[in-house]
Design an enzyme around this catalytic site. Structure first.
Site, PDB file in Angstrom:
ATOM      1  N   ASN A  52     -30.039  57.404 -41.695  1.00 51.86           N
ATOM      2  CA  ASN A  52     -30.068  56.193 -41.617  1.00 51.86           C
ATOM      3  C   ASN A  52     -31.693  55.808 -41.448  1.00 51.86           C
ATOM      4  OD1 ASN A  52     -30.114  57.784 -39.091  1.00 51.86           O
ATOM      5  ND2 ASN A  52     -29.791  56.310 -37.666  1.00 51.86           N
ATOM      6  N   GLU A  54     -34.012  52.990 -40.093  1.00 55.64           N
ATOM      7  CA  GLU A  54     -34.327  51.832 -39.234  1.00 55.64           C
ATOM      8  C   GLU A  54     -35.346  50.863 -39.489  1.00 55.64           C
ATOM      9  OE1 GLU A  54     -33.542  53.052 -35.184  1.00 55.64           O
ATOM     10  OE2 GLU A  54     -31.389  53.512 -35.549  1.00 55.64           O
ATOM     11  N   CYS A  63     -27.807  52.292 -42.865  1.00 52.96           N
ATOM     12  CA  CYS A  63     -26.842  53.182 -42.440  1.00 52.96           C
ATOM     13  C   CYS A  63     -27.059  54.464 -43.265  1.00 52.96           C
ATOM     14  CB  CYS A  63     -25.387  52.986 -42.267  1.00 52.96           C
ATOM     15  SG  CYS A  63     -25.299  51.589 -40.791  1.00 52.96           S
ATOM     16  N   GLU A  65     -24.958  56.467 -44.761  1.00 58.71           N
ATOM     17  CA  GLU A  65     -23.454  56.448 -45.745  1.00 58.71           C
ATOM     18  C   GLU A  65     -24.165  55.323 -46.973  1.00 58.71           C
ATOM     19  OE1 GLU A  65     -23.141  55.755 -42.561  1.00 58.71           O
ATOM     20  OE2 GLU A  65     -21.273  56.201 -41.723  1.00 58.71           O
ATOM     21  N   CYS A  96     -19.568  52.286 -40.002  1.00 59.10           N
ATOM     22  CA  CYS A  96     -19.611  51.139 -39.368  1.00 59.10           C
ATOM     23  C   CYS A  96     -18.946  50.156 -40.586  1.00 59.10           C
ATOM     24  CB  CYS A  96     -20.904  50.467 -39.139  1.00 59.10           C
ATOM     25  SG  CYS A  96     -21.851  49.903 -40.622  1.00 59.10           S
ATOM     26  N   CYS A  99     -20.588  49.517 -43.966  1.00 62.91           N
ATOM     27  CA  CYS A  99     -20.501  50.796 -44.910  1.00 62.91           C
ATOM     28  C   CYS A  99     -18.876  50.998 -45.135  1.00 62.91           C
ATOM     29  CB  CYS A  99     -20.862  52.073 -43.997  1.00 62.91           C
ATOM     30  SG  CYS A  99     -22.579  52.200 -43.588  1.00 62.91           S
TER      31      CYS A  99
END
Ligand code: THU
Length: 157
Positions: A52, A54, A63, A65, A96, A99
């Site tokens: 991830n 940010e 994210c 993935e 999530c 994703c």
């Protein structure tokens, strides 16, 4: 076909899980302090990792993935045989909603998705053969999802 009948060698399962754990080490998560690592294994046996990433403008966060998928696709790779996802939580976490939709775009319904607890290595050394991994698939994570095939359907005028 369920994820459990998908053909993947035990050594490839191990490789992709280890790669997700390694990927977590590069997580850039100063805001959430929640590190996530993901890894795909491709049909040619290549490992593609993602973490991830940010952003101070929180909505810019990507994210793990999606980092991995975008890395792969932008280098010409679109065929995957398994995905592993891990975090620092000593239980499994799962992708999530955004994703899941992106995974749906590129992965077969039954492709194994390994959700890996942070203490995977300890569980293995304690004798848990599966390391506490929860094996699932995008069919299970995104039932009745919308995908590329839907855009091919005939439409009423
Ligand atoms: N995150 C992922 O990278 N993957 C998931 O499956 C769940 C959430 C990240 C996004 C954000 O950087 C942090 O975890 C907290 O939401």
């Amino acid at each position: 076909m369920s994820a459990s009948t998908w053909a993947i060698q035990p050594q490839d399962r191990e490789r992709v899980i280890k790669a997700a754990i390694e990927a977590k080490g590069f997580a850039y998560s100063p805001y959430s302090k929640f590190r996530v690592g993901a890894a795909f294994i491709t049909t040619t046996g290549e490992i593609i990792k993602g973490c991830n990433v940010e952003n101070a403008s929180y909505g810019g966060t990507i994210c793990a993935e999606r980092t991995a998928i975008v890395k792969a696709v932008s280098e010409g790779t679109r065929s995957f045989t398994a995905l592993a996802v891990t975090s620092d939580v000593p239980s499994t976490i799962s992708p999530c909603g955004i994703c899941r939709q992106v995974i749906r775009e590129f992965c077969a319904q039954a492709m194994p998705i390994y959700l890996v607890p942070a203490d995977y290595d300890k569980r293995i050394s304690d004798g848990a053969a599966d390391g506490g991994v929860l094996e699932t698939s995008i069919a299970e994570l995104l039932p009745y999802g919308f995908g590329p095939e839907d855009l091919e359907r005939p439409r009423q005028q």
